[in-house]
Design an enzyme around this catalytic site. Structure first.
Site, PDB file in Angstrom:
ATOM      1  N   THR A  15       0.830  -1.201   0.000  1.00  0.00           N
ATOM      2  CA  THR A  15       0.000   0.000   0.000  1.00  0.00           C
ATOM      3  C   THR A  15       0.869   1.257   0.000  1.00  0.00           C
ATOM      4  OG1 THR A  15      -0.153  -0.090   2.410  1.00  0.00           O
ATOM      5  CG2 THR A  15      -1.922  -1.115   1.158  1.00  0.00           C
ATOM      6  N   ASN A  35       5.068  -2.693   3.004  1.00  0.00           N
ATOM      7  CA  ASN A  35       5.431  -4.081   3.303  1.00  0.00           C
ATOM      8  C   ASN A  35       4.387  -5.098   2.860  1.00  0.00           C
ATOM      9  OD1 ASN A  35       4.134  -2.592   5.690  1.00  0.00           O
ATOM     10  ND2 ASN A  35       3.608  -4.714   6.077  1.00  0.00           N
ATOM     11  N   ASP A  80       8.448  -6.768   7.262  1.00  0.00           N
ATOM     12  CA  ASP A  80       7.766  -5.483   7.444  1.00  0.00           C
ATOM     13  C   ASP A  80       8.612  -4.315   6.955  1.00  0.00           C
ATOM     14  OD1 ASP A  80       5.720  -3.764   8.115  1.00  0.00           O
ATOM     15  OD2 ASP A  80       6.227  -3.655  10.237  1.00  0.00           O
ATOM     16  N   ASN A 167      12.426   5.474   9.348  1.00  0.00           N
ATOM     17  CA  ASN A 167      11.004   5.239   9.124  1.00  0.00           C
ATOM     18  C   ASN A 167      10.389   6.445   8.425  1.00  0.00           C
ATOM     19  OD1 ASN A 167       8.098   4.425   9.706  1.00  0.00           O
ATOM     20  ND2 ASN A 167       9.206   2.769  10.722  1.00  0.00           N
ATOM     21  N   TRP A 168       9.125   6.785   8.742  1.00  0.00           N
ATOM     22  CA  TRP A 168       8.399   7.820   7.996  1.00  0.00           C
ATOM     23  C   TRP A 168       8.896   9.233   8.272  1.00  0.00           C
ATOM     24  CZ3 TRP A 168       6.312  11.229  11.373  1.00  0.00           C
ATOM     25  CH2 TRP A 168       6.019  10.760  12.668  1.00  0.00           C
TER      26      TRP A 168
END
Length: 250
Positions: A15, A35, A80, A167-168
């Site tokens: 996604t 993931n 992940d 990460n984000w």
């Protein structure tokens, strides 16, 4: 063709929830995907397959949406890992030649420089503690993975874990210094199968092995030399996004 079995029942993922970057020079949009679900590829896609477009950057025409190219960081993803971290565009001089590139530090712990015209990998190196792969093959663009990395022969400890080496939280690029500033994190995870697990028969638990694990830092990364220039340690793992200014502040 890159999925097997009844994947529409047992496999999901890829996604898009964070990384969109528009390229005004080429009039393209670069999209980062996430993931797999479930993590275990033996359940998700039994029989093999890279499972496109998990953990990929996909380039599309901004006017028509037509597919142009893709680059997949983790074929047959199982941990992940995701490519939803922000994507930076830059013009870099590499081997004496100007290149239009995009740069990303996805959660898997490598820093990728990709030719944004062709989608071909230019370089990729580890930004910190990474054990799931030895290196990225620059000819094929595929990772050279560690043994039993998909926990097919028992439990395995993997760095980085699902939280990622980045990460984000945004990294930033300063054209004046030529450096990328990355909010780096270091924590591993043990993966093992358990039929009673809600994660499709898979269990995960965080791992702290040595000094530096469970901590984070601000990492100044040279994308041409593909190495760290300096860093500042943090007391905790979780990190904030980075901003670099024309006044040379980070």
């Amino acid at each position: 063709k890159t999925w097997t079995g009844e994947f529409w029942k047992t496999g999901t993922g890829g996604t898009v929830w964070n990384a969109f970057t528009y390229d005004p020079e080429l009039d393209r949009v670069y999209i980062g995907t996430d993931n797999s679900g479930p993590y275990d590829p033996a359940i998700r896609s039994p029989g093999g397959g890279d499972n496109l477009f998990l953990v990929s950057i996909v380039a599309v025409d901004a006017k028509t949406g037509k597919y142009i190219w893709h680059y997949q960081m983790n074929p047959r993803e199982a941990w992940d890992y995701k490519a939803v971290t922000n994507i930076q565009l830059a013009d870099l001089v590499i081997d004496g030649k100007p290149r239009k590139v995009l740069m990303q530090a996805p959660t898997n712990g490598f820093f990728y420089v990709i030719d944004r015209q062709s989608g071909k990998l230019v370089s990729a190196e580890k930004i910190g503690k990474v054990t799931w792969a030895e290196r990225i093959d620059l000819v094929t663009g595929r990772p050279v993975e560690a043994p039993n990395i998909r926990y097919e022969s028992g439990s395995v400890t993997v760095f980085p874990g699902p939280w990622g080496a980045h990460n984000w939280q945004p990294m930033s690029f300063s054209p004046s210094t030529g450096l990328v500033y990355i909010p780096y994190m270091q924590v591993g995870t043990r993966f093992f199968k358990d039929k009673d697990s809600p994660l499709g028969g898979l269990m995960i638990e965080p791992v702290i092995e040595e000094e530096g694990d469970g901590k984070g830092k601000l990492l100044a990364w040279d994308p041409v030399a593909q190495k760290a220039r300096w860093s500042v340690d943090y007391d905790s793992m979780w990190n904030g996004g980075m901003l670099s200014t024309a006044g040379n502040l980070v």
